[in-house]
Design an enzyme around this catalytic site. Structure first.
Site, PDB file in Angstrom:
ATOM      1  NE  ARG A  89      -3.982  -2.193   0.259  1.00  0.00           N
ATOM      2  CZ  ARG A  89      -4.060  -3.358  -0.048  1.00  0.00           C
ATOM      3  NH1 ARG A  89      -2.539  -3.892  -0.589  1.00  0.00           N
ATOM      4  NH2 ARG A  89      -4.995  -4.174  -0.028  1.00  0.00           N
ATOM      5  CD  GLN A  97       4.257 -10.558  -2.203  1.00  0.00           C
ATOM      6  OE1 GLN A  97       3.721  -9.665  -2.717  1.00  0.00           O
ATOM      7  NE2 GLN A  97       4.051 -11.263  -1.154  1.00  0.00           N
ATOM      8  CB  SER A  99       5.966 -15.756  -8.312  1.00  0.00           C
ATOM      9  OG  SER A  99       4.652 -16.248  -9.079  1.00  0.00           O
ATOM     10  CD  GLN A 100       0.585 -17.229  -2.904  1.00  0.00           C
ATOM     11  OE1 GLN A 100      -0.447 -16.971  -3.478  1.00  0.00           O
ATOM     12  NE2 GLN A 100       0.551 -17.282  -1.749  1.00  0.00           N
ATOM     13  CB  CYS A 176      15.465   9.010   3.192  1.00  0.00           C
ATOM     14  SG  CYS A 176      16.936   7.969   3.270  1.00  0.00           S
ATOM     15  CG  HIS A 181       4.361   8.269   4.814  1.00  0.00           C
ATOM     16  ND1 HIS A 181       3.537   8.833   5.508  1.00  0.00           N
ATOM     17  CD2 HIS A 181       3.687   7.080   4.173  1.00  0.00           C
ATOM     18  CE1 HIS A 181       2.290   8.674   5.318  1.00  0.00           C
ATOM     19  NE2 HIS A 181       2.248   7.532   4.431  1.00  0.00           N
ATOM     20  NE  ARG A 186       1.642   0.133   7.047  1.00  0.00           N
ATOM     21  CZ  ARG A 186       0.519  -0.198   6.766  1.00  0.00           C
ATOM     22  NH1 ARG A 186      -0.234  -0.682   8.014  1.00  0.00           N
ATOM     23  NH2 ARG A 186      -0.100  -0.168   5.801  1.00  0.00           N
TER      24      ARG A 186
END
EC number: 2.1.1.148
Length: 245
Positions: A89, A97, A99-100, A176, A181, A186
């Site tokens: 997001r 990422q 991969s499935q 940075c 942010h 988070r």
């Protein structure tokens, strides 16, 4: 199905990050050409303390865009798909990422929430469900292979049964400004436990490289000195703004 834990590693960052930030900030206010001062920055003639103090003074004025010139790249594993869906997001970043589709999920690792792990009955039910999902994945994949859908063609359809708990691996690059942010959102107690733990590790790694910028980074309350989340969502660590004198 094996349970797994998160691991975060810093793969790379922009070389000479403090000097680069200093040069970028200085160019905004300097009549000369900052490339001419670059050798002095690298040699230490312009001391690190002076660079950090100048950057801090400009950041206090609200001018922060030059920190985008420095980026950090992390490798993260042992995290759930629920976490990576939250992570992506943050759009001012680059993601690669696992991969499935191309990685077989027949014996996938999974992440278990601490609250479930502490409850014996919930833990047993969760573990059984992970085994059931793994069995369903293998059965569906085998049936698809019987129909001639092999390799990634079988994986891409069998993966539809995989849960949010399925573990994943991802490479993340953020500049940075995006990181500051990210940490504000988070590292806050309002963030879910898993992504908050990963963010805390990432922040620690950033502080080791660039303490002048990240020493006071973190949840917004760390910078503001008060909680901006309001009475409904505050964790109580800092006073609410309206309660301050």
């Amino acid at each position: 199905m094996p349970r797994t834990e998160p691991r975060v590693e810093l793969l790379a960052h922009t070389p000479e990050p403090l000097s680069l930030l200093y040069a970028a900030f200085r160019q905004c206010y300097h009549a000369g050409f900052v490339a001419d001062m670059w050798p002095r920055l690298l040699s230490g003639e312009i001391e690190r303390e002076k660079q950090g103090a100048f950057i801090a003074s400009i950041l206090e004025s609200g001018h922060s865009s030059p920190i985008e010139h420095v980026s950090f790249t992390f490798a993260i594993e042992g995290v759930s798909r629920a976490l990576t869906h939250q992570l992506v997001r943050h759009r001012i970043a680059s993601f690669s990422q696992q991969s499935q589709r191309y990685v077989d999920g027949s014996h996938f690792d999974y992440v278990m929430p601490p609250a479930i792990a502490r409850n014996a009955a919930a833990k047993a039910r969760f573990e059984q469900f992970m085994e059931d999902v793994g069995s369903a994945y293998r059965d569906i994949k085998a049936l698809l292979e019987q129909d001639g859908r092999t390799g990634s063609r079988a994986n891409e359809d069998a993966r539809f049964v995989l849960p949010q708990a399925a573990a994943s691996k991802i490479v993340v690059t953020m500049n940075c400004r995006a990181l500051v942010h990210f940490f504000e959102e988070r590292c806050c107690m309002r963030a879910q436990w898993e992504i908050r733990a990963v963010a805390d590790v990432m922040l620690g790694l950033c502080r080791e490289v660039l303490p002048e910028l990240f020493a006071h980074a973190g949840a917004k309350c760390e910078r503001l000195g008060y909680c901006p989340e309001g009475e409904r969502f505050t964790c109580g660590r800092y006073p609410l703004r309206q309660s301050m004198p």
